[in-house]
Enzyme design. Sequence first.
Site, mmCIF file in Angstrom:
data_model
loop_
_atom_site.group_PDB
_atom_site.id
_atom_site.type_symbol
_atom_site.label_atom_id
_atom_site.label_comp_id
_atom_site.label_asym_id
_atom_site.label_seq_id
_atom_site.Cartn_x
_atom_site.Cartn_y
_atom_site.Cartn_z
ATOM 1 N N GLU A 85 10.967 -33.950 -31.449
ATOM 2 C CA GLU A 85 10.877 -32.507 -31.395
ATOM 3 C C GLU A 85 12.196 -32.116 -30.498
ATOM 4 O OE1 GLU A 85 9.325 -30.077 -32.670
ATOM 5 O OE2 GLU A 85 7.900 -31.325 -33.658
ATOM 6 N N THR A 126 19.746 -38.393 -25.310
ATOM 7 C CA THR A 126 20.671 -37.135 -25.157
ATOM 8 C C THR A 126 21.294 -37.019 -23.744
ATOM 9 O OG1 THR A 126 20.300 -34.725 -24.904
ATOM 10 C CG2 THR A 126 18.240 -36.064 -24.783
ATOM 11 N N ASP A 127 22.256 -36.531 -23.769
ATOM 12 C CA ASP A 127 22.865 -35.990 -22.572
ATOM 13 C C ASP A 127 21.956 -35.244 -21.519
ATOM 14 O OD1 ASP A 127 23.032 -33.616 -23.628
ATOM 15 O OD2 ASP A 127 25.310 -33.504 -23.296
ATOM 16 N N GLU A 128 21.025 -34.600 -22.000
ATOM 17 C CA GLU A 128 20.076 -33.842 -21.336
ATOM 18 C C GLU A 128 19.248 -34.434 -20.392
ATOM 19 O OE1 GLU A 128 18.391 -30.240 -23.208
ATOM 20 O OE2 GLU A 128 20.049 -30.313 -24.866
ATOM 21 N N TYR A 150 11.359 -30.792 -22.824
ATOM 22 C CA TYR A 150 12.235 -31.580 -23.946
ATOM 23 C C TYR A 150 13.100 -32.711 -23.243
ATOM 24 C CZ TYR A 150 16.104 -32.966 -26.907
ATOM 25 O OH TYR A 150 17.336 -33.775 -27.544
ATOM 26 N N LYS A 154 12.365 -36.678 -23.472
ATOM 27 C CA LYS A 154 13.311 -37.726 -23.982
ATOM 28 C C LYS A 154 13.743 -38.634 -23.063
ATOM 29 C CE LYS A 154 15.662 -37.680 -27.277
ATOM 30 N NZ LYS A 154 15.142 -38.368 -28.568
ATOM 31 N N TYR A 207 22.331 -15.873 -23.554
ATOM 32 C CA TYR A 207 21.514 -15.961 -22.292
ATOM 33 C C TYR A 207 22.062 -15.929 -21.167
ATOM 34 C CZ TYR A 207 17.294 -18.631 -24.455
ATOM 35 O OH TYR A 207 16.061 -18.867 -24.800
ATOM 36 N N ASN A 249 29.048 -20.993 -23.021
ATOM 37 C CA ASN A 249 28.204 -20.332 -24.226
ATOM 38 C C ASN A 249 29.128 -19.275 -24.662
ATOM 39 O OD1 ASN A 249 26.493 -22.414 -24.530
ATOM 40 N ND2 ASN A 249 24.961 -21.165 -23.297
ATOM 41 N N ASP A 272 17.670 -15.040 -18.876
ATOM 42 C CA ASP A 272 18.273 -16.489 -19.082
ATOM 43 C C ASP A 272 17.033 -17.347 -19.422
ATOM 44 O OD1 ASP A 272 19.875 -18.586 -19.086
ATOM 45 O OD2 ASP A 272 20.268 -18.561 -17.128
ATOM 46 N N LYS A 274 14.341 -20.197 -19.091
ATOM 47 C CA LYS A 274 13.514 -20.711 -17.806
ATOM 48 C C LYS A 274 14.231 -21.911 -17.454
ATOM 49 C CE LYS A 274 9.186 -18.943 -18.265
ATOM 50 N NZ LYS A 274 7.647 -19.277 -18.514
#
Length: 332
Positions: A85, A126-128, A150, A154, A207, A249, A272, A274
């Site tokens: 996901e 992921t870099d997140e 998320y 990950k 955002y 962005n 924005d 959360k």
Amino acid sequence: MNILVTGAAGFIGSSYVRMLLAAGAARGPEVSRVTVLDKLTYAGSLDNLDLTDPRLTFVRGDICDAPLVDRLVGQAGQIVHFAAESHVDRSIASADAFVRTNVTGTQTLLDAALRHGVERFVHVSTDEVYGSVESGSSTEQDPLDPNSPYAASKAASDLLALSYHRTHGLDVRVTRCCNNYGPRQFPEKIIPLFLTSLFDGHDVPLYGDGLNRRDWLHVEDHCAAVELVRTAGAPGRVYNISGGVELSNHELTGRLLAACGADWSRVRYVADRKGHDRRYSVDDSRARTELGYRPRHDFTSGLAATFAWYRDNRQWWEPLREAGKGVGRGVG
Ligand code: NAD
């Protein structure tokens, strides 16, 4: 050799399978057959795969389905694991599917890989997982500090995969890549969401103050990097992958407006997200020095080609956008 690719009806996995099956593309042990395991959630589409290719077998199924996974892993020499996901906004609305697929699904695959003595397991992270990086760039040694559900799911799967290497000696390799763009990305993520909205005369939602920063990489460059890691990487090693194109962005929106011949009157600033991470940035010198990784796509021409693909493939995205409506505002 039969390679099992999970989640390859989605954006990045399908691009990877196209690359694998392209004549002469495989660099390592001969890939003679590709098996795709994909649940076909809202994010997966069979239109993304060439099912007429005799080397490709598609299996609709869940990576949490242990008997199915056991059977498919038993027939595979190697695994490349994309299934997840993947949309942060959905994980904020409900984290259930994220924990189930990203954590339990990964564990189900790892257990089967161990049982069957799979030769290699590439886990696409992921870099997140590093969390928000105010300045500088994360190296592979930095601690993980995820913020969204998320990213936390990950990070859990990323660490679980590495634990199977350290504990059991399974040949696990992990990639941590930045934001991808390109054709066939589900139209809930910022680039396809904004393009398709602008095509149809709608406004686009930006955002917060629009100053959150992301690093962008063409999906084919990500897939080439995953293939380098599969074929030339080292067991137990993590590889950051960067595009070297950092944009706020706001800057990205300006480019998308320009591509569509639209102006800033089409942008609505919205509350924005959360826990919105301000910035991601990874240092990919390890992939560059050890694997010779270099992105090939220039961002300006890659974005122009992506614009053209969405303009010319309305039949692909229109039904998906209807199906995916109502969750989030698309920022990656
Ligand atoms: P995507 O949402 O487009 O595709 C995910 C695919 O996984 C879909 O085809 C879906 O049907 C399938 N799937 C979901 N749950 C499943 C389950 N339980 N069993 C089997 N299949 C299931 O995602 P994407 O953007 O292609 O991302 C692929 C991978 O790359 C993910 O692991 C993601 O975390 C990672 N990643 C993505 C980006 C990005 O910018 N999109 C960046 C870095 C890493």
